[in-house]
Design a protein around this motif. Structure first.
Motif, mmCIF file in Angstrom:
data_model
loop_
_atom_site.group_PDB
_atom_site.id
_atom_site.type_symbol
_atom_site.label_atom_id
_atom_site.label_comp_id
_atom_site.label_asym_id
_atom_site.label_seq_id
_atom_site.Cartn_x
_atom_site.Cartn_y
_atom_site.Cartn_z
ATOM 1 N N ALA A 103 0.738 -1.090 0.060
ATOM 2 C CA ALA A 103 0.019 -0.048 -0.035
ATOM 3 C C ALA A 103 0.998 1.121 0.081
ATOM 4 O O ALA A 103 0.454 2.116 -0.654
ATOM 5 C CB ALA A 103 -0.980 -0.021 1.355
ATOM 6 N N ILE A 104 1.868 0.996 0.763
ATOM 7 C CA ILE A 104 3.065 2.300 0.890
ATOM 8 C C ILE A 104 3.686 2.620 -0.510
ATOM 9 O O ILE A 104 3.547 3.577 -0.993
ATOM 10 C CB ILE A 104 3.796 2.126 1.978
ATOM 11 N N THR A 105 3.924 1.438 -1.158
ATOM 12 C CA THR A 105 4.743 1.698 -2.478
ATOM 13 C C THR A 105 3.725 1.960 -3.534
ATOM 14 O O THR A 105 4.108 3.144 -4.113
ATOM 15 C CB THR A 105 5.123 0.195 -3.039
ATOM 16 N N GLN A 106 2.469 1.708 -3.453
ATOM 17 C CA GLN A 106 1.417 2.065 -4.608
ATOM 18 C C GLN A 106 1.109 3.761 -4.133
ATOM 19 O O GLN A 106 1.105 4.523 -5.164
ATOM 20 C CB GLN A 106 0.143 1.291 -4.150
ATOM 21 N N ALA A 107 0.952 3.790 -2.838
ATOM 22 C CA ALA A 107 0.581 5.370 -2.531
ATOM 23 C C ALA A 107 1.770 6.189 -2.892
ATOM 24 O O ALA A 107 1.577 7.252 -3.621
ATOM 25 C CB ALA A 107 0.393 5.729 -1.027
ATOM 26 N N HIS A 108 3.210 5.757 -2.960
ATOM 27 C CA HIS A 108 4.071 6.453 -3.292
ATOM 28 C C HIS A 108 4.130 6.743 -4.912
ATOM 29 O O HIS A 108 4.317 7.914 -5.245
ATOM 30 C CB HIS A 108 5.585 5.871 -3.129
ATOM 31 N N HIS A 109 3.946 5.556 -5.717
ATOM 32 C CA HIS A 109 3.488 5.832 -7.033
ATOM 33 C C HIS A 109 2.476 6.798 -7.463
ATOM 34 O O HIS A 109 2.587 7.647 -8.428
ATOM 35 C CB HIS A 109 3.466 4.488 -7.879
ATOM 36 N N GLU A 110 1.466 6.464 -6.659
ATOM 37 C CA GLU A 110 0.143 7.331 -7.082
ATOM 38 C C GLU A 110 0.004 8.654 -6.561
ATOM 39 O O GLU A 110 -0.649 9.545 -7.292
ATOM 40 C CB GLU A 110 -1.180 6.537 -6.819
ATOM 41 N N GLU A 111 0.756 8.977 -5.328
ATOM 42 C CA GLU A 111 0.297 10.294 -4.746
ATOM 43 C C GLU A 111 1.528 11.008 -4.420
ATOM 44 O O GLU A 111 1.259 12.320 -3.985
ATOM 45 C CB GLU A 111 -0.227 9.878 -3.192
ATOM 46 N N TRP A 112 2.815 10.608 -4.629
ATOM 47 C CA TRP A 112 4.025 11.384 -4.318
ATOM 48 C C TRP A 112 3.789 12.857 -5.300
ATOM 49 O O TRP A 112 3.827 13.640 -4.488
ATOM 50 C CB TRP A 112 5.050 10.710 -4.701
ATOM 51 N N ALA A 113 3.669 12.568 -6.337
ATOM 52 C CA ALA A 113 3.506 13.889 -7.384
ATOM 53 C C ALA A 113 2.323 14.728 -7.030
ATOM 54 O O ALA A 113 2.579 15.999 -6.946
ATOM 55 C CB ALA A 113 3.515 13.643 -8.822
ATOM 56 N N ARG A 114 1.163 14.164 -6.469
ATOM 57 C CA ARG A 114 0.071 14.979 -6.313
ATOM 58 C C ARG A 114 0.407 15.748 -4.823
ATOM 59 O O ARG A 114 0.193 17.114 -4.525
ATOM 60 C CB ARG A 114 -0.920 14.106 -6.062
ATOM 61 N N VAL A 115 1.080 15.166 -3.952
ATOM 62 C CA VAL A 115 1.150 15.759 -2.583
ATOM 63 C C VAL A 115 2.313 16.839 -2.855
ATOM 64 O O VAL A 115 2.090 18.174 -2.328
ATOM 65 C CB VAL A 115 1.915 14.558 -1.790
ATOM 66 N N VAL A 116 3.502 16.562 -3.148
ATOM 67 C CA VAL A 116 4.213 17.714 -3.925
ATOM 68 C C VAL A 116 3.652 18.868 -4.602
ATOM 69 O O VAL A 116 3.847 20.014 -4.301
ATOM 70 C CB VAL A 116 5.675 17.155 -4.562
ATOM 71 N N ALA A 124 7.657 9.135 5.213
ATOM 72 C CA ALA A 124 8.191 8.464 6.122
ATOM 73 C C ALA A 124 7.295 8.154 7.622
ATOM 74 O O ALA A 124 7.513 7.075 8.113
ATOM 75 C CB ALA A 124 9.513 9.268 6.849
ATOM 76 N N THR A 125 6.598 9.095 7.601
ATOM 77 C CA THR A 125 5.526 8.837 8.785
ATOM 78 C C THR A 125 4.590 7.788 8.341
ATOM 79 O O THR A 125 4.209 7.083 9.305
ATOM 80 C CB THR A 125 4.730 10.101 8.996
ATOM 81 N N ALA A 126 4.192 7.548 7.160
ATOM 82 C CA ALA A 126 3.172 6.419 6.823
ATOM 83 C C ALA A 126 3.939 5.111 7.109
ATOM 84 O O ALA A 126 3.318 4.371 7.499
ATOM 85 C CB ALA A 126 2.993 6.528 5.306
ATOM 86 N N VAL A 127 5.280 4.976 6.727
ATOM 87 C CA VAL A 127 5.952 3.888 6.797
ATOM 88 C C VAL A 127 5.935 3.545 8.343
ATOM 89 O O VAL A 127 6.057 2.465 8.790
ATOM 90 C CB VAL A 127 7.540 4.077 6.216
#
Lengths: 409, 107
Positions: free
Chosen positions: A7-20, A42-45
């Motif tokens: 879930a974290i990997t997927q969130a990183h792929h899908e959400e990183w750019a959106r959050v930044v 890091a907090t999610a991890v």
């Protein structure tokens, strides 16, 4: 991988750019956005394995990152009041844009023409792709500190020169999209033909990231023909990735590849996009270079055997491409199709005419070597292979060229 | 946001000398559209004097602080909302002046 890790990997792929992108818009500062996004992940991890994956990971990450950003701004404001002004959000007056998406703003900012090409690549991989500094440094074979500096300098210029965080106006959009596609194409090519003695011959992380980002642009600009063309080109190239390097790490040329090992799903998607662009071309929309390159790759990937390749179609497409872009590299690739249709002698004459412009380009020598070999001119072929090997930077390619040279009688 | 806009000429390959009317018209437009802060053409680099008073007494020397093929021929100061606007104007300015243009933000 556990469910949470996934879930974290997927969130990183899908959400990183959106959050930044969301944070950059809100706080007007790439640095703050990047750091806060990294902290949120890091907090999610830390938290998700114990607390469970939140129902809306994207919203959770954005909220967490926003809190971190506000904390940082408060800390810095206490330390330095003057700093406050520099970090004020600047809301540039913005006419209602053609496309309204923070990620697009982010991509256009990272690929701004006022930044050096290598800075654009690094910044896009970090801010939009979410790759870490060590990952990016490894991808381009530079020291981590040098890559860090490159990114820091680019961010500083964006801030000091006030490069806007905005989707360009409709009038500037075509030129700016071209600039973004150039960055993505470079990223893909570096992955597909990675350079360096200690590098994997194909860097799947880079090709995958380039495809992911191009998909994103495609989703945001679905009517842009060149975006569709570049995506198709990447998919049809990526489809052959595993067949392209042998178990022993040697490059496998197109005529020797196991076509059964090609990725049928990627090919089907690529062909679909090419058909879509062909329909547009039939309706009078002139195709750009990525669309033509994609069409050439569609011809190759449509042939079940190298002998079934429709070379006259390939040649016609190269002719069309040469009219658009009279570069010697395109003339070289065109000559390869000429060799199949009119024989190696005619092709060699065309290739030899390019010598003064391509003397340091290893595919020029590799192509010559192959044509000379087919003409039985072994000695000259050997010399051309030697030069190609000397200039090639990719390990799989060097291995391939060396074997071909040593097979000469 | 203010930008220093430098017009760069090349001694071995100078831009054309008939640009004055076009530059005047361009200046009128910059003023009308609210971008103009300041503008000025510079005399030849040979007319420059360098003063160094970091030591015990001031030293004057003849000529520019750095001898180079490319040199600053004139400057503008523009007020623009962001770099995209400044670059767009600079793109026109380069044509108008028939010279290279550098855009640099003030702090």
């Amino acid at each position: 991988m556990s469910d949470v890790e996934e879930a974290i990997t997927q969130a990183h792929h899908e959400e990183w750019a959106r959050v930044v992108a969301t944070l950059t818009r809100r706080f007007g500062d790439l640095d703050i956005a990047e750091e806060a996004a990294a902290e949120a992940f890091a907090t999610a991890v830390e938290r998700w394995p114990a607390d469970g994956v939140p129902p809306n990971p994207g919203a959770w990450l954005t909220t967490t990152a926003t809190r971190r950003a506000i904390d940082r701004i408060r800390r810095e404001n206490k330390r330095d009041d003057k700093h406050k002004e520099a970090q004020m959000v600047y809301d540039s007056p913005e006419p209602p844009g053609d496309i309204d998406d923070d990620r697009l703003r982010l991509i256009f900012t990272c690929c701004h023409p006022a930044l050096a090409m290598e800075a654009r690549l690094a910044l896009t991989l970090r801010m939009v792709g979410g790759l870490t500094m060590p990952e990016i440094a490894r991808a381009f074979l530079v020291a981590e500190s040098a890559m860090g500096q490159r990114i820091t300098r680019a961010k500083a210029k964006i801030k000091a020169a006030r490069i806007p965080y905005r989707v360009p106006s409709a009038e500037d959009l075509p030129a700016r999209v071209t600039g973004v596609l150039a960055v993505l194409f470079l990223m893909f090519n570096e992955g597909y033909l990675a350079t360096g003695p200690d590098t994997d011959p194909v860097r799947h992380d880079l090709t995958a990231e380039a495809i992911r980002l191009t998909r994103l642009i495609r989703a945001l600009l679905p009517d842009d023909g060149e975006v569709a063309g570049l995506l198709a080109l990447m998919l049809l190239t990526e489809a052959r990735r595993t067949a392209r390097v042998s178990a022993s790490g040697e490059l496998v040329a197109l005529d020797e590849q196991d076509r059964g090992a090609w990725d049928a799903t990627l090919i089907a998607e690529g062909h679909r996009l090419v058909r879509e662009r062909l329909a547009a071309a039939a309706a009078g929309v002139a195709p750009g270079r990525y669309q033509i390159l994609a069409a050439i790759n569609a011809v190759h990937t449509s042939a079940r055997d190298i002998r079934d390749t429709d070379w006259s179609q390939v040649l016609a497409l190269y002719d069309q491409l040469a009219r658009l872009d009279p570069s010697p590299i395109i003339a070289l690739n065109r000559a390869i199709a000429v060799a199949e249709l009119d024989g190696p002698e005619v092709a060699l004459a065309a290739v030899d005419r390019l010598e003064h412009r391509l003397a340091d380009y290893h595919p020029y020598h590799a192509t010559r070597a192959d044509l000379l070999r087919r003409l039985g001119r072994s000695q000259q072929s050997r010399a051309a292979y030697d030069r190609a090997i000397e200039l090639a930077g990719n390990t799989a390619e060097t291995a391939y060229l060396t074997r071909r040279r040593d097979q000469l009688r | 946001m203010q930008y220093l806009v430098s017009v760069i000429d090349d001694k071995s390959n100078p831009g054309s000398t008939d640009r004055r009317p076009a530059i005047s018209a361009f200046n009128e437009r910059l003023i009308a559209e609210g971008y103009w802060v300041f503008a000025g053409g510079l005399a030849d680099t040979d007319t420059a004097t360098v003063i160094d008073n970091r030591g015990e007494q001031a030293v004057f020397s003849d000529g520019p602080f750095v001898e180079s093929k490319e040199y600053l021929a004139g400057i503008w100061v523009w007020e623009a909302p962001d770099l995209d606007v400044a670059l767009k104007l600079a793109t026109e300015a380069s044509k108008v002046c028939d010279r290279k243009i550098e855009v640099r933000p003030f702090l």
